[in-house]
Motif scaffolding. Structure first.
Motif, PDB file in Angstrom:
ATOM      1  N   HIS A 126       2.736  -8.730  -1.624  1.00  0.00           N
ATOM      2  CA  HIS A 126       2.939  -9.391  -0.328  1.00  0.00           C
ATOM      3  C   HIS A 126       3.817  -8.603   0.632  1.00  0.00           C
ATOM      4  CE1 HIS A 126       6.763 -10.840  -2.195  1.00  0.00           C
ATOM      5  NE2 HIS A 126       7.188 -10.780  -0.944  1.00  0.00           N
ATOM      6  N   THR A 127       4.587  -7.648   0.132  1.00  0.00           N
ATOM      7  CA  THR A 127       5.456  -6.844   0.992  1.00  0.00           C
ATOM      8  C   THR A 127       4.773  -5.568   1.455  1.00  0.00           C
ATOM      9  OG1 THR A 127       7.430  -7.688  -0.138  1.00  0.00           O
ATOM     10  CG2 THR A 127       7.697  -5.663   1.135  1.00  0.00           C
ATOM     11  N   THR A 128       4.028  -4.938   0.575  1.00  0.00           N
ATOM     12  CA  THR A 128       3.463  -3.618   0.850  1.00  0.00           C
ATOM     13  C   THR A 128       1.948  -3.610   1.002  1.00  0.00           C
ATOM     14  OG1 THR A 128       3.202  -3.150  -1.519  1.00  0.00           O
ATOM     15  CG2 THR A 128       5.308  -2.521  -0.481  1.00  0.00           C
ATOM     16  N   LEU A 129       1.289  -4.684   0.550  1.00  0.00           N
ATOM     17  CA  LEU A 129      -0.141  -4.690   0.328  1.00  0.00           C
ATOM     18  C   LEU A 129      -0.491  -3.594  -0.693  1.00  0.00           C
ATOM     19  CD1 LEU A 129      -2.242  -6.665   1.347  1.00  0.00           C
ATOM     20  CD2 LEU A 129      -3.021  -4.965   2.977  1.00  0.00           C
ATOM     21  N   LYS A 130      -1.753  -3.245  -0.871  1.00  0.00           N
ATOM     22  CA  LYS A 130      -2.135  -2.227  -1.833  1.00  0.00           C
ATOM     23  C   LYS A 130      -3.579  -1.803  -1.580  1.00  0.00           C
ATOM     24  CE  LYS A 130      -3.272  -5.795  -5.279  1.00  0.00           C
ATOM     25  NZ  LYS A 130      -2.913  -6.372  -6.589  1.00  0.00           N
ATOM     26  N   ARG A 131      -3.989  -0.764  -2.238  1.00  0.00           N
ATOM     27  CA  ARG A 131      -5.363  -0.286  -2.128  1.00  0.00           C
ATOM     28  C   ARG A 131      -6.328  -1.334  -2.689  1.00  0.00           C
ATOM     29  NH1 ARG A 131      -5.623   5.037  -5.057  1.00  0.00           N
ATOM     30  NH2 ARG A 131      -5.308   3.652  -6.823  1.00  0.00           N
ATOM     31  N   GLU A 132      -7.506  -1.443  -2.088  1.00  0.00           N
ATOM     32  CA  GLU A 132      -8.526  -2.403  -2.512  1.00  0.00           C
ATOM     33  C   GLU A 132      -7.980  -3.831  -2.520  1.00  0.00           C
ATOM     34  OE1 GLU A 132     -11.627  -1.658  -2.880  1.00  0.00           O
ATOM     35  OE2 GLU A 132     -11.402   0.520  -2.770  1.00  0.00           O
ATOM     36  N   HIS A 170      -7.979  -6.560   9.825  1.00  0.00           N
ATOM     37  CA  HIS A 170      -7.473  -5.930  11.045  1.00  0.00           C
ATOM     38  C   HIS A 170      -6.004  -6.314  11.286  1.00  0.00           C
ATOM     39  CE1 HIS A 170     -11.732  -5.186  11.968  1.00  0.00           C
ATOM     40  NE2 HIS A 170     -11.310  -4.306  12.856  1.00  0.00           N
ATOM     41  N   ALA A 171      -5.690  -7.575  11.044  1.00  0.00           N
ATOM     42  CA  ALA A 171      -4.313  -8.037  11.240  1.00  0.00           C
ATOM     43  C   ALA A 171      -3.362  -7.375  10.250  1.00  0.00           C
ATOM     44  CB  ALA A 171      -4.248  -9.555  11.102  1.00  0.00           C
ATOM     45  N   ALA A 172      -3.788  -7.262   8.990  1.00  0.00           N
ATOM     46  CA  ALA A 172      -2.962  -6.588   7.979  1.00  0.00           C
ATOM     47  C   ALA A 172      -2.746  -5.131   8.361  1.00  0.00           C
ATOM     48  CB  ALA A 172      -3.632  -6.687   6.609  1.00  0.00           C
ATOM     49  N   TYR A 173      -3.813  -4.490   8.802  1.00  0.00           N
ATOM     50  CA  TYR A 173      -3.700  -3.082   9.203  1.00  0.00           C
ATOM     51  C   TYR A 173      -2.772  -2.935  10.412  1.00  0.00           C
ATOM     52  CZ  TYR A 173      -4.838   1.632  10.688  1.00  0.00           C
ATOM     53  OH  TYR A 173      -4.739   2.960  11.053  1.00  0.00           O
ATOM     54  N   ALA A 174      -2.804  -3.879  11.335  1.00  0.00           N
ATOM     55  CA  ALA A 174      -1.956  -3.809  12.520  1.00  0.00           C
ATOM     56  C   ALA A 174      -0.481  -3.720  12.135  1.00  0.00           C
ATOM     57  CB  ALA A 174      -2.196  -5.019  13.415  1.00  0.00           C
ATOM     58  N   TRP A 180       3.730   2.434  10.007  1.00  0.00           N
ATOM     59  CA  TRP A 180       3.345   3.834   9.824  1.00  0.00           C
ATOM     60  C   TRP A 180       3.789   4.682  11.004  1.00  0.00           C
ATOM     61  CZ3 TRP A 180       2.061   5.420   5.224  1.00  0.00           C
ATOM     62  CH2 TRP A 180       1.547   6.704   5.059  1.00  0.00           C
ATOM     63  N   ALA A 181       3.692   4.123  12.192  1.00  0.00           N
ATOM     64  CA  ALA A 181       4.103   4.841  13.400  1.00  0.00           C
ATOM     65  C   ALA A 181       5.617   5.071  13.428  1.00  0.00           C
ATOM     66  CB  ALA A 181       3.677   4.065  14.642  1.00  0.00           C
ATOM     67  N   PRO A 191       4.501   3.767  -2.176  1.00  0.00           N
ATOM     68  CA  PRO A 191       3.153   4.340  -2.353  1.00  0.00           C
ATOM     69  C   PRO A 191       2.035   3.327  -2.148  1.00  0.00           C
ATOM     70  CG  PRO A 191       4.356   4.252  -4.443  1.00  0.00           C
ATOM     71  CD  PRO A 191       5.344   3.993  -3.369  1.00  0.00           C
ATOM     72  N   TRP A 192       2.265   2.058  -2.477  1.00  0.00           N
ATOM     73  CA  TRP A 192       1.229   1.056  -2.245  1.00  0.00           C
ATOM     74  C   TRP A 192       0.966   0.875  -0.754  1.00  0.00           C
ATOM     75  CZ3 TRP A 192       2.030  -3.712  -5.993  1.00  0.00           C
ATOM     76  CH2 TRP A 192       1.855  -3.280  -7.316  1.00  0.00           C
ATOM     77  N   LEU A 193       2.015   0.944   0.052  1.00  0.00           N
ATOM     78  CA  LEU A 193       1.847   0.826   1.498  1.00  0.00           C
ATOM     79  C   LEU A 193       1.024   1.990   2.033  1.00  0.00           C
ATOM     80  CD1 LEU A 193       2.917  -0.853   4.062  1.00  0.00           C
ATOM     81  CD2 LEU A 193       4.467   1.075   4.346  1.00  0.00           C
ATOM     82  N   ALA A 194       1.350   3.195   1.571  1.00  0.00           N
ATOM     83  CA  ALA A 194       0.601   4.383   2.001  1.00  0.00           C
ATOM     84  C   ALA A 194      -0.867   4.272   1.610  1.00  0.00           C
ATOM     85  CB  ALA A 194       1.230   5.637   1.403  1.00  0.00           C
ATOM     86  N   GLU A 195      -1.125   3.792   0.402  1.00  0.00           N
ATOM     87  CA  GLU A 195      -2.501   3.648  -0.071  1.00  0.00           C
ATOM     88  C   GLU A 195      -3.241   2.558   0.721  1.00  0.00           C
ATOM     89  OE1 GLU A 195      -1.407   4.944  -4.661  1.00  0.00           O
ATOM     90  OE2 GLU A 195      -2.013   2.879  -4.222  1.00  0.00           O
ATOM     91  N   ALA A 196      -2.536   1.473   1.039  1.00  0.00           N
ATOM     92  CA  ALA A 196      -3.158   0.392   1.812  1.00  0.00           C
ATOM     93  C   ALA A 196      -3.498   0.877   3.222  1.00  0.00           C
ATOM     94  CB  ALA A 196      -2.220  -0.811   1.884  1.00  0.00           C
ATOM     95  N   HIS A 197      -2.620   1.657   3.812  1.00  0.00           N
ATOM     96  CA  HIS A 197      -2.867   2.190   5.152  1.00  0.00           C
ATOM     97  C   HIS A 197      -4.119   3.062   5.161  1.00  0.00           C
ATOM     98  CE1 HIS A 197      -2.222   4.972   8.605  1.00  0.00           C
ATOM     99  NE2 HIS A 197      -1.846   3.850   9.191  1.00  0.00           N
ATOM    100  N   LYS A 198      -4.200   3.962   4.215  1.00  0.00           N
ATOM    101  CA  LYS A 198      -5.356   4.860   4.121  1.00  0.00           C
ATOM    102  C   LYS A 198      -6.638   4.087   3.846  1.00  0.00           C
ATOM    103  CE  LYS A 198      -6.975   8.947   1.580  1.00  0.00           C
ATOM    104  NZ  LYS A 198      -6.630   9.918   0.487  1.00  0.00           N
ATOM    105  N   ASP A 199      -6.559   3.120   2.945  1.00  0.00           N
ATOM    106  CA  ASP A 199      -7.723   2.338   2.537  1.00  0.00           C
ATOM    107  C   ASP A 199      -8.276   1.508   3.692  1.00  0.00           C
ATOM    108  OD1 ASP A 199      -9.536   1.279   0.545  1.00  0.00           O
ATOM    109  OD2 ASP A 199      -8.331  -0.544   0.536  1.00  0.00           O
ATOM    110  N   LEU A 200      -7.379   0.787   4.384  1.00  0.00           N
ATOM    111  CA  LEU A 200      -7.831  -0.067   5.491  1.00  0.00           C
ATOM    112  C   LEU A 200      -8.305   0.767   6.678  1.00  0.00           C
ATOM    113  CD1 LEU A 200      -5.215  -2.968   5.421  1.00  0.00           C
ATOM    114  CD2 LEU A 200      -7.639  -3.083   4.828  1.00  0.00           C
ATOM    115  N   LYS A 201      -7.642   1.867   6.922  1.00  0.00           N
ATOM    116  CA  LYS A 201      -8.062   2.725   8.035  1.00  0.00           C
ATOM    117  C   LYS A 201      -9.493   3.203   7.823  1.00  0.00           C
ATOM    118  CE  LYS A 201      -6.571   6.727  10.741  1.00  0.00           C
ATOM    119  NZ  LYS A 201      -5.518   7.761  10.909  1.00  0.00           N
ATOM    120  N   ARG A 202      -9.813   3.544   6.573  1.00  0.00           N
ATOM    121  CA  ARG A 202     -11.173   3.989   6.258  1.00  0.00           C
ATOM    122  C   ARG A 202     -12.165   2.841   6.375  1.00  0.00           C
ATOM    123  NH1 ARG A 202     -14.022   3.469   1.720  1.00  0.00           N
ATOM    124  NH2 ARG A 202     -12.197   2.773   0.537  1.00  0.00           N
TER     125      ARG A 202
END
Length: 206
Positions: A126-132, A170-174, A180-181, A191-202
Protein backbone atom coordinates in the motif's frame (compact mmCIF):
# COMPACT_ATOMS: atom_id res chain seq x y z
CA UNK A 1 0.64 -16.18 16.68
CA UNK A 2 4.29 -15.16 16.88
CA UNK A 3 5.68 -14.08 20.21
CA UNK A 4 6.61 -10.58 19.00
CA UNK A 5 2.92 -9.82 18.33
CA UNK A 6 1.53 -11.08 21.63
CA UNK A 7 2.30 -8.01 23.74
CA UNK A 8 0.07 -5.94 21.46
CA UNK A 9 -2.90 -8.28 21.79
CA UNK A 10 -3.42 -8.51 25.55
CA UNK A 11 -7.14 -9.03 26.19
CA UNK A 12 -7.82 -8.56 22.46
CA UNK A 13 -10.46 -10.81 20.96
CA UNK A 14 -11.79 -10.88 17.43
CA UNK A 15 -15.45 -10.21 16.77
CA UNK A 16 -17.41 -10.47 13.53
CA UNK A 17 -16.84 -6.76 12.83
CA UNK A 18 -13.41 -6.10 11.30
CA UNK A 19 -13.67 -2.31 11.56
CA UNK A 20 -14.49 -2.56 15.25
CA UNK A 21 -11.57 -4.96 15.76
CA UNK A 22 -9.04 -2.76 13.96
CA UNK A 23 -10.15 0.33 15.87
CA UNK A 24 -10.06 -1.55 19.18
CA UNK A 25 -6.59 -2.95 18.43
CA UNK A 26 -5.12 0.42 17.47
CA UNK A 27 -6.76 2.41 20.26
CA UNK A 28 -5.76 -0.15 22.88
CA UNK A 29 -2.18 0.41 21.74
CA UNK A 30 -2.64 4.21 21.88
CA UNK A 31 -2.83 4.91 18.15
CA UNK A 32 -6.16 6.71 17.95
CA UNK A 33 -5.08 8.88 15.01
CA UNK A 34 -4.06 5.81 13.04
CA UNK A 35 -7.42 4.20 13.84
CA UNK A 36 -9.19 7.24 12.38
CA UNK A 37 -6.92 7.26 9.32
CA UNK A 38 -7.47 3.55 8.75
CA UNK A 39 -11.24 3.91 8.84
CA UNK A 40 -11.04 6.74 6.29
CA UNK A 41 -8.81 4.68 4.01
CA UNK A 42 -11.14 1.69 4.33
CA UNK A 43 -14.13 3.82 3.40
CA UNK A 44 -12.35 5.44 0.46
CA UNK A 45 -11.05 2.08 -0.77
CA UNK A 46 -14.59 0.70 -0.67
CA UNK A 47 -15.87 3.72 -2.63
CA UNK A 48 -13.15 3.39 -5.26
CA UNK A 49 -13.76 -0.34 -5.55
CA UNK A 50 -17.42 0.26 -6.35
CA UNK A 51 -16.42 2.93 -8.89
CA UNK A 52 -14.08 0.51 -10.64
CA UNK A 53 -16.21 -2.65 -10.49
CA UNK A 54 -14.18 -4.37 -7.78
CA UNK A 55 -15.02 -6.03 -4.48
CA UNK A 56 -15.79 -3.30 -1.97
CA UNK A 57 -15.54 -5.61 1.04
CA UNK A 58 -12.06 -6.77 0.05
CA UNK A 59 -10.85 -3.23 -0.59
CA UNK A 60 -12.31 -1.95 2.68
CA UNK A 61 -10.71 -4.76 4.68
CA UNK A 62 -7.28 -4.03 3.22
CA UNK A 63 -7.74 -0.33 3.86
CA UNK A 64 -8.69 -0.93 7.47
CA UNK A 65 -5.70 -3.20 8.11
CA UNK A 66 -2.97 -1.45 6.14
CA UNK A 67 -1.33 0.41 9.04
CA UNK A 68 -1.76 -2.00 11.95
CA UNK A 69 2.02 -2.37 12.21
CA UNK A 70 2.23 1.22 13.47
CA UNK A 71 2.54 -0.38 16.92
CA UNK A 72 6.19 -1.12 16.10
CA UNK A 73 8.48 1.93 16.41
CA UNK A 74 10.18 2.97 13.16
CA UNK A 75 13.64 2.08 14.40
CA UNK A 76 12.54 -1.52 15.09
CA UNK A 77 10.82 -2.27 11.81
CA UNK A 78 13.75 -3.57 9.78
CA UNK A 79 14.57 -5.93 12.66
CA UNK A 80 10.93 -7.05 12.83
CA UNK A 81 10.97 -7.84 9.10
CA UNK A 82 14.04 -10.01 9.70
CA UNK A 83 12.37 -11.76 12.63
CA UNK A 84 9.46 -12.57 10.34
CA UNK A 85 11.90 -14.39 8.09
CA UNK A 86 11.60 -11.89 5.24
CA UNK A 87 14.32 -10.31 3.16
CA UNK A 88 15.05 -6.74 4.23
CA UNK A 89 15.64 -4.33 1.38
CA UNK A 90 18.45 -1.80 1.72
CA UNK A 91 15.86 0.97 1.39
CA UNK A 92 14.03 -0.44 4.42
CA UNK A 93 17.20 -0.42 6.51
CA UNK A 94 17.88 3.19 5.59
CA UNK A 95 14.26 4.32 6.00
CA UNK A 96 12.53 1.70 8.17
CA UNK A 97 9.14 3.41 8.06
CA UNK A 98 8.43 1.90 4.64
CA UNK A 99 8.90 -1.62 5.99
CA UNK A 100 5.60 -1.32 7.83
CA UNK A 101 3.54 -2.43 4.83
CA UNK A 102 5.12 -5.88 4.85
CA UNK A 103 4.77 -6.24 8.62
CA UNK A 104 1.10 -5.28 8.42
CA UNK A 105 0.48 -8.14 6.01
CA UNK A 106 1.81 -10.73 8.46
CA UNK A 107 -0.07 -9.15 11.36
CA UNK A 108 -3.29 -9.27 9.34
CA UNK A 109 -2.75 -12.99 8.82
CA UNK A 110 -1.73 -13.90 12.35
CA UNK A 111 -3.74 -11.50 14.52
CA UNK A 112 -6.84 -10.90 12.39
CA UNK A 113 -6.92 -14.33 10.66
CA UNK A 114 -7.02 -12.85 7.16
CA UNK A 115 -6.47 -15.50 4.49
CA UNK A 116 -7.69 -13.70 1.38
CA UNK A 117 -4.65 -13.12 -0.85
CA UNK A 118 -6.23 -10.06 -2.47
CA UNK A 119 -6.48 -8.37 0.91
CA UNK A 120 -3.01 -9.42 2.00
CA UNK A 121 -1.40 -8.33 -1.26
CA UNK A 122 -2.99 -4.88 -1.09
CA UNK A 123 -1.84 -4.41 2.51
CA UNK A 124 1.68 -5.52 1.62
CA UNK A 125 2.20 -2.89 -1.10
CA UNK A 126 0.00 0.00 0.00
CA UNK A 127 2.97 2.37 0.39
CA UNK A 128 5.06 1.52 -2.66
CA UNK A 129 2.78 -0.53 -4.90
CA UNK A 130 4.66 -3.23 -6.87
CA UNK A 131 5.15 -4.80 -10.27
CA UNK A 132 2.09 -6.58 -11.72
CA UNK A 133 -0.16 -4.93 -9.15
CA UNK A 134 -3.81 -5.94 -9.12
CA UNK A 135 -6.75 -3.55 -9.29
CA UNK A 136 -7.34 -4.02 -5.55
CA UNK A 137 -3.65 -3.27 -4.88
CA UNK A 138 -4.02 -0.04 -6.84
CA UNK A 139 -7.31 0.89 -5.18
CA UNK A 140 -5.90 0.62 -1.64
CA UNK A 141 -2.69 2.37 -2.72
CA UNK A 142 -4.66 5.32 -4.12
CA UNK A 143 -7.10 5.42 -1.19
CA UNK A 144 -4.19 5.72 1.22
CA UNK A 145 -2.78 8.63 -0.78
CA UNK A 146 -6.13 10.43 -0.97
CA UNK A 147 -6.76 10.00 2.76
CA UNK A 148 -3.20 10.79 3.76
CA UNK A 149 -2.29 10.98 7.44
CA UNK A 150 -0.61 14.40 7.38
CA UNK A 151 -1.98 17.89 7.99
CA UNK A 152 -3.37 19.94 5.14
CA UNK A 153 -4.14 18.97 1.57
CA UNK A 154 -1.94 16.44 -0.27
CA UNK A 155 0.16 18.37 -2.84
CA UNK A 156 -0.48 15.70 -5.47
CA UNK A 157 -4.23 15.35 -4.97
CA UNK A 158 -5.28 17.11 -8.18
CA UNK A 159 -3.07 14.82 -10.28
CA UNK A 160 -4.60 11.72 -8.72
CA UNK A 161 -8.21 12.88 -8.98
CA UNK A 162 -7.86 13.96 -12.59
CA UNK A 163 -6.46 10.56 -13.55
CA UNK A 164 -9.28 8.71 -11.79
CA UNK A 165 -11.39 9.76 -14.76
CA UNK A 166 -9.38 7.31 -16.87
CA UNK A 167 -8.63 4.36 -14.57
CA UNK A 168 -7.38 3.41 -11.13
CA UNK A 169 -4.07 2.45 -12.75
CA UNK A 170 -3.72 5.97 -14.15
CA UNK A 171 -4.37 7.41 -10.69
CA UNK A 172 -1.79 5.10 -9.08
CA UNK A 173 0.74 6.03 -11.74
CA UNK A 174 0.03 9.74 -11.19
CA UNK A 175 1.18 9.49 -7.58
CA UNK A 176 4.20 7.32 -8.36
CA UNK A 177 5.23 9.65 -11.18
CA UNK A 178 4.83 12.60 -8.81
CA UNK A 179 7.38 10.95 -6.52
CA UNK A 180 9.56 9.88 -9.44
CA UNK A 181 9.93 13.48 -10.59
CA UNK A 182 11.20 14.28 -7.09
CA UNK A 183 13.19 11.12 -6.42
CA UNK A 184 16.42 13.02 -5.78
CA UNK A 185 14.74 14.59 -2.76
CA UNK A 186 13.48 11.28 -1.35
CA UNK A 187 15.34 9.53 1.43
CA UNK A 188 15.15 6.29 -0.53
CA UNK A 189 13.51 4.80 -3.59
CA UNK A 190 12.11 1.41 -2.67
CA UNK A 191 12.72 -1.18 -5.42
CA UNK A 192 9.02 -2.04 -5.51
CA UNK A 193 8.20 1.60 -6.25
CA UNK A 194 10.74 1.67 -9.09
CA UNK A 195 9.32 -1.56 -10.51
CA UNK A 196 5.73 -0.27 -10.22
CA UNK A 197 6.68 2.94 -12.03
CA UNK A 198 8.28 1.06 -14.90
CA UNK A 199 5.46 -1.49 -15.08
CA UNK A 200 2.60 1.04 -15.13
CA UNK A 201 4.40 3.35 -17.53
CA UNK A 202 4.68 0.47 -19.99
CA UNK A 203 1.12 -0.76 -19.53
CA UNK A 204 -0.47 2.66 -19.72
CA UNK A 205 1.76 3.67 -22.65
CA UNK A 206 3.08 6.86 -21.10
Amino acid sequence: MRELFKKYTNNFELSVDLEHDVVTFLKSNYFTNTAEHSCKVGKEAERLAHSFNSNGDVAKAAGLLHDISVVFPNNERAVVVEKLGLNVFDAERIFPLIAHQRISRVMAEEIFNIQDEEILSAIECHTTLKRESSKIDQIVFVADKIEWDQDGTPPYINQIKSQLEFSIGHAAYAYIDYLWARKKTLKVVHPWLAEAHKDLKRKLAF
